[in-house]
Design an enzyme around this catalytic site. Structure first.
Site, PDB file in Angstrom:
ATOM      1  N   HIS A  19      56.997  82.348 105.702  1.00 16.34           N
ATOM      2  CA  HIS A  19      57.751  83.642 105.285  1.00 16.34           C
ATOM      3  C   HIS A  19      57.150  84.716 105.255  1.00 16.34           C
ATOM      4  CE1 HIS A  19      61.448  81.075 103.715  1.00 16.34           C
ATOM      5  NE2 HIS A  19      60.709  80.134 104.173  1.00 16.34           N
TER       6      HIS A  19
ATOM      7  N   ASP B  60      63.516  88.569 101.780  1.00 18.94           N
ATOM      8  CA  ASP B  60      63.918  87.363 102.101  1.00 18.94           C
ATOM      9  C   ASP B  60      65.114  86.749 101.697  1.00 18.94           C
ATOM     10  OD1 ASP B  60      63.344  84.464 102.791  1.00 18.94           O
ATOM     11  OD2 ASP B  60      61.326  84.844 102.820  1.00 18.94           O
TER      12      ASP B  60
END
Length: 430
Positions: A20, A100
């Site tokens: 990520h 995110d």
């Protein structure tokens, strides 16, 4: 940055794991290269490993671990709020929080301060809502993520994935680490429901368009790379002769599976370089390391992009994580997909059936990829044949399309420009 050249300030918040951090940090660098002030937010545990030219890096909380998203709902929100307020009365107030997508509570902070919020998805557009979006290819049971196939076995992960959509109707932007040509009809279907923009692939500019100066790596080295050792070994090997194997930073295979793979790589006709974390070495067969001589090399970590770009690399055996899939596609490397969980099954289907840039191994009745199956798959992509030629042709096509997408005037470049244009004073959220 001079105030009269101000093009907006974006805070980018990442889930604290390598898969990520890398694309979100890369996006921050892209914004910075266009004159946007970018502040990248990560945890104190990963803060020291993140470096980025022209991008500020801030730590948010020691407690925000990959398995502790609850922490972000409490302490993380407070710390992010303080960070926004720190810039509030400066020449660079925050205009947007890019978060995110697995951290939807970050949107609450954006709304509380009347600034824009953008959810960043680190997977492909095809995976977001399997079987529901028009334009998707037929997905068989084996193509679905684990938490869809057996939700009772993965309750926490299922909740985390589904929570991505809890407030998606309130965001100003949805940013996807993929590109328009790759997603095809899927991308158009997403944009009908949400304000989606494909802005990828978020692969360092050195390997793509070359427009971001000094951008040869992600800038998030959570493990010490062994570049020199890997590259010295590769330099002695013929062009397209080496099988590169890596299952990412979190996959843990069973002892039986490790043994099957070990004998497959040793008994195949190809040299191999296998990335195995130190914690996994005990699963290798007794005497395996000593028996491979110059045929193979085992390393704890390597710079994957450099390896994929090296002329000696002939194929990539991968778990089909989205970052690895995009890297393989962007560099045109044939792939052997061995998915383990989550979107990897869907990505593997696309690699073999949709983009046709590789093959996908099959498991036996016990869920094991046998030695014979792996050797057969390696032969399909490594041996000179019509199959190999087709895979290479498709690889070159997708690699070119990926580079065109992020280059000046490409679809992803235009979408990033659209995004930061809305940050300018005349266009800011009121």
């Amino acid at each position: 940055m001079e105030e009269n050249n101000y093009r907006g300030h974006v805070v980018v918040v990442s889930y604290p794991c390598r898969g990520h951090i890398n694309p979100l940090l890369q996006f921050a660098k892209r914004l910075a290269s266009k004159g946007v002030k970018a502040t990248f937010v990560t945890t104190q545990n990963t803060h020291a490993s993140v470096t980025a030219t022209n991008t500020t890096v801030e730590a948010i909380s020691d407690g925000l671990e990959p398995v502790a998203l609850e922490t972000f709902k409490n302490d993380g929100i407070k710390i992010l709020t303080r960070l926004i307020r720190k810039f509030q009365n400066t020449n660079f107030p925050v205009d947007c929080i890019v978060y995110d997508s697995v951290m939807p509570r970050a949107l609450d902070v954006a709304r509380k301060h009347n600034i824009q919020g953008a959810a960043f998805f680190t997977n492909s557009a095809s995976e977001s809502t399997p079987l529901l979006l028009p334009g998707l290819p037929p997905l068989n049971f084996r193509d679905l993520p684990n938490f869809f196939k057996s939700p009772e076995k993965h309750p926490a992960y299922k909740d985390m994935k589904l929570n991505q959509f809890s407030n998606l109707g309130m965001v100003d932007w949805i940013l996807g680490n993929t590109f328009q040509d790759l997603e095809g009809k899927d991308q158009g279907s997403v944009s009908k429901f949400w304000p989606g923009k494909m802005i990828g692939p978020m692969v360092p500019s050195f390997y793509m368009d070359g427009r971001v100066e000094g951008n040869k790596g992600y800038g998030a080295s959570l493990w010490e790379p062994l570049n020199e050792k890997c590259l010295r070994w590769l330099e002695t090997k013929p062009t397209k002769s080496v099988v590169y194997i890596s299952f990412g930073s979190t996959v843990s295979l069973t002892i039986q599976q490790m043994e099957e793979l070990a004998w497959a790589f040793k008994e195949s006709d190809f040299k191999f370089l296998w990335v195995i974390r130190e914690s996994e070495h005990g699963k290798l067969p007794s005497g395996f390391r000593e028996s491979i001589d110059e045929k193979g090399m085992l390393v704890a970590w390597c710079n994957q992009l450099e390896l994929l770009a090296h002329k000696a690399t002939g194929c990539f055996v991968t778990h089909c994580g989205w970052n690895s899939t995009l890297e393989g596609l962007s560099l045109g490397v044939p792939m052997v997909g061995m998915p383990q969980w989550d979107d990897q099954f869907t990505n593997a289907k696309h690699i073999e059936e949709i983009w046709r840039v590789g093959v996908r191994v099959k498991q036996d009745e016990n869920g094991i990829v046998t030695k014979e199956e792996m050797v057969m798959s390696l032969n399909e992509v490594m041996v000179d044949s019509e199959k190999r030629k087709e895979i290479e042709r498709n690889g070159r096509k997708w690699s070119q399309l990926a580079k065109e997408a992020v280059d000046e005037g490409g679809s992803s470049d235009k979408h990033i420009n659209d995004f930061f244009q809305h940050l300018l004073p005349a266009n800011r959220r009121k």
